[in-house]
Design an enzyme around this catalytic site. Sequence first.
Site, PDB file in Angstrom:
ATOM      1  N   HIS B  60      19.280 -23.330  16.775  1.00  0.00           N
ATOM      2  CA  HIS B  60      19.970 -22.507  17.779  1.00  0.00           C
ATOM      3  C   HIS B  60      19.112 -21.299  18.151  1.00  0.00           C
ATOM      4  CE1 HIS B  60      24.102 -20.924  19.286  1.00  0.00           C
ATOM      5  NE2 HIS B  60      23.118 -20.338  19.950  1.00  0.00           N
ATOM      6  N   HIS B  62      17.199 -19.097  21.671  1.00  0.00           N
ATOM      7  CA  HIS B  62      17.084 -18.891  23.115  1.00  0.00           C
ATOM      8  C   HIS B  62      15.639 -18.504  23.407  1.00  0.00           C
ATOM      9  CE1 HIS B  62      21.489 -18.915  23.693  1.00  0.00           C
ATOM     10  NE2 HIS B  62      21.506 -18.395  22.470  1.00  0.00           N
ATOM     11  N   LEU B  63      14.946 -19.352  24.142  1.00  0.00           N
ATOM     12  CA  LEU B  63      13.530 -19.077  24.425  1.00  0.00           C
ATOM     13  C   LEU B  63      13.343 -18.376  25.768  1.00  0.00           C
ATOM     14  CD1 LEU B  63      11.850 -22.340  23.066  1.00  0.00           C
ATOM     15  CD2 LEU B  63      12.054 -20.111  21.947  1.00  0.00           C
ATOM     16  N   ARG B  64      14.410 -18.270  26.545  1.00  0.00           N
ATOM     17  CA  ARG B  64      14.452 -17.484  27.788  1.00  0.00           C
ATOM     18  C   ARG B  64      13.566 -17.996  28.917  1.00  0.00           C
ATOM     19  NH1 ARG B  64      19.052 -15.719  26.270  1.00  0.00           N
ATOM     20  NH2 ARG B  64      19.147 -13.854  24.977  1.00  0.00           N
ATOM     21  N   ASP B 152      26.399 -23.139  25.473  1.00  0.00           N
ATOM     22  CA  ASP B 152      26.305 -21.889  24.719  1.00  0.00           C
ATOM     23  C   ASP B 152      26.101 -20.720  25.668  1.00  0.00           C
ATOM     24  OD1 ASP B 152      26.034 -20.516  22.123  1.00  0.00           O
ATOM     25  OD2 ASP B 152      24.036 -20.030  22.878  1.00  0.00           O
ATOM     26  N   ASP B 305      20.378 -18.094  15.986  1.00  0.00           N
ATOM     27  CA  ASP B 305      20.878 -17.656  17.296  1.00  0.00           C
ATOM     28  C   ASP B 305      19.950 -16.578  17.868  1.00  0.00           C
ATOM     29  OD1 ASP B 305      22.325 -17.361  19.602  1.00  0.00           O
ATOM     30  OD2 ASP B 305      24.054 -16.394  18.673  1.00  0.00           O
ATOM     31  N   GLY B 324      23.480 -10.035  21.565  1.00  0.00           N
ATOM     32  CA  GLY B 324      22.427 -10.850  20.971  1.00  0.00           C
ATOM     33  C   GLY B 324      21.338 -10.080  20.262  1.00  0.00           C
TER      34      GLY B 324
END
Lengths: 316, 424
Positions: B60, B62-64, B152, B305, B324
Amino acid sequence: MASLNQKDLLGIAQLSVEEIQLILDTADALRQVADRPVKKVPALRGKTVINLFFEASTRTRSSFELAEKRLSADILNLAVSTSSVSKGETLLDTARNLESMAPDIIVVRHSSAGAPHMLSKVCRSSIINAGDGMHEHPTQALLDALTVREVKGRLSDLKIAIIGDIAHSRVARSDTILFHKMGAQVWVCGPPTLIPWDYDKLGARITGHLEEALEGADVVMMLRVQHERQTEAFLPSTREYYNFYGLTRERMRLAKKDTIVMHPGPMNRGVEIDSDVADAPYSVILDQVANGIATRMAVLYLLSGNAGLKPRKQTR
Amino acid sequence: MQLIVRQGRVVDPSQKLNKVVDIGIEEGRVAEIAPRIRKKGRKEIDARGLVVCPGFIDMHVHLREPGREDSETIESGTSAAARGGFTGVACMPNTSPVNDSEAVTAFILERAREASRIAVYPIGAITKGSQGEMLAEIGEMHRTGIVAISDDGRPVQNSQVMRRAMEYSGLFGLPVIDHCEDRDLSAGGCMNEGYYATLLGLRGINPAAEELHVMRDCVLARQTGAQVHIAHISTGQSLAAVKRAKKEGLRVTCEVTPHHLLLTEAQVTSYDTNTKMNPPLRSQEDVDALVQGLCAGVIDAIASDHAPHNINDKMLEFDRAPFGIVGLETAVSLILDRFVRTGLIGLERLVELFSTNPARILKLERGTLSPGSWADLTVLDCERPWEVRSAEFLSRSRNTPFEGWKLRGGPAMTIVRGRVVWNG
């Protein structure tokens, strides 16, 4: 006179009983300035105070402004509409820019809880919280305490009933914490939808029934109930609210004989309070306004030499 | 041989292995595991005193990229992952544009081939644009390489849509990963609802917002037979629901983040926006329940995350700042220091949580070092002391609540298909 050994006034939560007493005693002494033919003392001469209001405010802002003027401070008023926030500047950049103008004190009101705490970390100047979101409004609680102490002669062993929209009220939080600290018995009352979780842990007893809150109360503090709460499903209607929580002359009979009624304003007559209560002899609502200036003078005076101190940590 | 990792303690629950051995690697795969390999390797690593595990997978992150390359890119995010001991990451689809089509999936995989030294497993959106209305082209994305579907960040509110997604994804054997949140209950909230939200004057996020959707998903999983994975579980009641579902034999799994295991809502007192995430930091009772679930085996995986945010975005008023925190470079060390060193869990369990189970849930040919499998290895040094310093992060973002924490133990080396991609 002694001074407050801290840089900022961010909330009642960070004040000790002694510090609260010091502020109230100082306010008592400064109150007589208003009775002089020349309503001015030189205590803050040469000091610069910035009133930074990100939220509309008439009474708090004018109260601070008068307090500053009566202390001979140089003041700069920045209201949200004229500030650069509308141009997309962040709060921190605004703060740093103002800081470069070398003010001694910044009075800030902001719709976000914690905004003054953020400023406190980056500013050398003293920060006075003039209301942050639903968090705290410390000078309001202090002026409330001054008003109660003036009439009752003490703050301990009083039943103080705070009635209305507790959830969205910074006044409720600051008042609860202050009066509890000073040894009063604090009751808060409102529909369960408007009482936040674990509010009792701030030092209050909670009831949904107005009669229970009013029973034997020494002080009745009414809070404004905004019409928007209807659309957010907190309340069925302001009419129903009035039927269950509106302060009427009949209901006032439940309180102590020598009770007083307070309201931080602005009032919604006919919603949370009836006109014949608001204008009754036991109403001290206008004394609150007068005491507001003295209280803010006291806070400004006591913090005026403290710029540059390390910010105090939030503790309870 | 391409590479021999000598005399490390190999911990691989998939083979019930926990002893000091040599691992021989040839053509990117494990060729041999033996107490002592006689052959010579073209490269040899002395792993004495170190722990060698099947490669860790953060399921999980987030590589953006595409869209917010100022906060993270596939290159910087996977570098951070490699430094954090991960040989693979599963990246969430809430990029801009959303990964809801073959084209975006292909772009991510292409960028990963160019810029990443570790494996990138894309997760596709459940619905078009993660709008919660129409199903995304799940089959086409699966054909291109997604390993799961999830909305998500913008979770599916409409239960009928969720039901359809569960029915449809079964065709491709794709797990449905849900960020469980009833957005009506959580609306406007920025921290856990409770005493601290009341004290700080911040709008609360009712824990029931998560719990209701965990329970909804369990009910739908029973009805559809779908494989459901609950992302970043954060309350005791959510965990109890998952436990019941498992007992019933439903295909429900869950992950937890290090921050939900180690921090409580009390941390928000400073209004530090690095304590703002969704789900929010919860009560001490919730943390206790999660820790118990971690030790007792109800929790299947630990995921970070990892949610990088540019400092400009985080330096706002608490209620205005985005949710986040970053986590790739702290997750393994935090768990080693606070859970393995303290004896709450053993190394085998650690490997299950970081490797075996994530690989099993996402159906990856990973999570084991049995001969013939890909030689993705995470090497740990359980004694190395270090301090969390965000200035040293390889991630483009610095938003961590663990700044200055002194930890013992962490990743020492990360090996992907027999190639050392990071060496501390």
